[in-house]
Scaffold this active site. Structure first.
Site, mmCIF file in Angstrom:
data_model
loop_
_atom_site.group_PDB
_atom_site.id
_atom_site.type_symbol
_atom_site.label_atom_id
_atom_site.label_comp_id
_atom_site.label_asym_id
_atom_site.label_seq_id
_atom_site.Cartn_x
_atom_site.Cartn_y
_atom_site.Cartn_z
ATOM 1 N N ARG A 140 -1.626 10.238 2.314
ATOM 2 C CA ARG A 140 -1.079 11.253 3.211
ATOM 3 C C ARG A 140 -1.540 12.639 2.809
ATOM 4 O O ARG A 140 -1.964 13.430 3.631
ATOM 5 C CB ARG A 140 0.460 11.208 3.185
ATOM 6 C CG ARG A 140 1.055 10.025 3.915
ATOM 7 C CD ARG A 140 2.480 9.792 3.541
ATOM 8 N NE ARG A 140 2.580 9.467 2.126
ATOM 9 C CZ ARG A 140 3.506 8.668 1.610
ATOM 10 N NH1 ARG A 140 4.426 8.127 2.375
ATOM 11 N NH2 ARG A 140 3.522 8.419 0.329
ATOM 12 N N LYS A 187 17.282 -2.445 -10.121
ATOM 13 C CA LYS A 187 17.378 -1.226 -9.304
ATOM 14 C C LYS A 187 17.285 -1.608 -7.825
ATOM 15 O O LYS A 187 16.233 -2.033 -7.352
ATOM 16 C CB LYS A 187 16.211 -0.295 -9.685
ATOM 17 C CG LYS A 187 16.457 1.137 -9.310
ATOM 18 C CD LYS A 187 15.358 2.019 -9.871
ATOM 19 C CE LYS A 187 15.068 3.123 -8.875
ATOM 20 N NZ LYS A 187 13.691 3.220 -8.462
ATOM 21 N N HIS A 227 3.197 2.842 7.703
ATOM 22 C CA HIS A 227 2.795 1.587 7.055
ATOM 23 C C HIS A 227 2.111 0.660 8.066
ATOM 24 O O HIS A 227 1.124 0.001 7.745
ATOM 25 C CB HIS A 227 4.029 0.843 6.511
ATOM 26 C CG HIS A 227 4.729 1.544 5.386
ATOM 27 N ND1 HIS A 227 6.087 1.777 5.387
ATOM 28 C CD2 HIS A 227 4.269 2.055 4.214
ATOM 29 C CE1 HIS A 227 6.424 2.383 4.260
ATOM 30 N NE2 HIS A 227 5.351 2.574 3.531
ATOM 31 N N SER A 265 9.001 6.766 4.133
ATOM 32 C CA SER A 265 10.260 6.019 4.034
ATOM 33 C C SER A 265 11.369 6.928 3.520
ATOM 34 O O SER A 265 12.527 6.783 3.922
ATOM 35 C CB SER A 265 10.104 4.833 3.082
ATOM 36 O OG SER A 265 9.161 3.936 3.564
HETATM 37 P P1 ADP Z 1 5.176 3.410 -2.791
HETATM 38 O O1 ADP Z 1 6.575 3.698 -3.235
HETATM 39 O O2 ADP Z 1 4.454 2.440 -3.673
HETATM 40 O O3 ADP Z 1 4.345 4.614 -2.453
HETATM 41 P P2 ADP Z 1 5.600 3.053 0.010
HETATM 42 O O4 ADP Z 1 6.343 1.936 0.640
HETATM 43 O O5 ADP Z 1 6.200 4.405 0.102
HETATM 44 O O6 ADP Z 1 5.370 2.598 -1.469
HETATM 45 O O7 ADP Z 1 4.138 3.142 0.612
HETATM 46 C C1 ADP Z 1 3.232 2.063 0.567
HETATM 47 C C2 ADP Z 1 1.832 2.583 0.901
HETATM 48 O O8 ADP Z 1 1.800 3.079 2.237
HETATM 49 C C3 ADP Z 1 1.390 3.759 0.017
HETATM 50 O O9 ADP Z 1 0.021 3.633 -0.255
HETATM 51 C C4 ADP Z 1 1.627 4.960 0.880
HETATM 52 O O10 ADP Z 1 0.784 6.038 0.540
HETATM 53 C C5 ADP Z 1 1.265 4.391 2.247
HETATM 54 N N1 ADP Z 1 1.876 5.169 3.327
HETATM 55 C C6 ADP Z 1 3.182 5.241 3.650
HETATM 56 N N2 ADP Z 1 3.376 6.055 4.705
HETATM 57 C C7 ADP Z 1 2.132 6.519 5.051
HETATM 58 C C8 ADP Z 1 1.646 7.414 6.062
HETATM 59 N N3 ADP Z 1 2.481 8.011 6.913
HETATM 60 N N4 ADP Z 1 0.325 7.655 6.101
HETATM 61 C C9 ADP Z 1 -0.524 7.056 5.228
HETATM 62 N N5 ADP Z 1 -0.126 6.213 4.264
HETATM 63 C C10 ADP Z 1 1.182 5.942 4.171
#
Ligand code: ADP
Length: 168
Positions: free
Chosen positions: A94, A45, A21, A132
């Site tokens: 990703r 939730k 992030h 995450s």
């Molecule tokens: P969501 O549940 O909406 O996907 P996240 O908190 O998991 O929320 O992720 C927020 C954003 O960050 C998303 O667009 C996700 O694809 C991007 N993201 C998270 N980790 C990575 C990573 N390692 N590489 C590229 N993008 C990432």
């Protein structure tokens, strides 16, 4: 606000905020005048880490960066963007399956709004597998997830005891 200001929202659950992030947000700062991190949540939730901690951690990482702000929101992402006068949604990609999922949402968001544009960024190869979900699994099983957590944060905060589960 100047008329030409480019404002993006960076929506996600950030549970917790990872080095992946951080990379996406720092790269986004080169493109936009302002990035509003939107922690999407649902009052019914609970997440793994409390919402207040998730907000505090991101504020701490970007405490020297006036272009970043952090806000929690419920409801439609397009409404959140409108409320903050954002013209862009920043997201990271990703994998190919991320792309398919994100494409559908981005196109729906564009239709639902007045042309809200989604911008997708990639991380470096080492950061691509950081999610995450995996970080939470490591913490849940007592492992050390600190290399996936942004440097500026106190790693002792990332243990099960600080999670919602640890409070039960
Ligand atoms: P969501 O549940 O909406 O996907 P996240 O908190 O998991 O929320 O992720 C927020 C954003 O960050 C998303 O667009 C996700 O694809 C991007 N993201 C998270 N980790 C990575 C990573 N390692 N590489 C590229 N993008 C990432």
């Amino acid at each position: 606000m100047s008329c030409n200001e480019k404002i993006a929202i960076f929506p996600g659950s950030f549970d917790p905020f990872t080095t992946g992030h951080e990379f996406i947000l720092r790269t986004g700062l080169n493109l936009f005048d302002k990035v509003i991190v939107g922690i999407g949540h649902n009052a019914t939730k609970q997440g793994f880490f409390p919402l207040e901690k998730r907000i505090k951690w991101i504020e701490e990482i970007f405490s020297d960066e006036p272009k970043v702000s952090v806000v929690a929101y419920e409801g439609l992402t397009v409404d959140f963007a409108k409320k903050h006068n954002a013209q862009y949604i920043l997201r990271g990609l990703r994998t190919a399956s991320d792309f398919e999922y994100e494409r559908a949402i981005a196109q729906m968001n564009k239709t639902l709004s007045n042309g809200l544009e989604s911008v997708f960024l990639l991380t470096t190869p080492e950061l691509t597998p950081v999610t995450s979900t995996i970080v939470r699994d490591i913490i849940r099983h007592g492992g050390d997830a600190s290399i996936f957590i942004p440097k500026k944060l106190d790693k002792s905060e990332f243990c099960l005891a600080n999670s919602v589960l640890g409070k039960k």
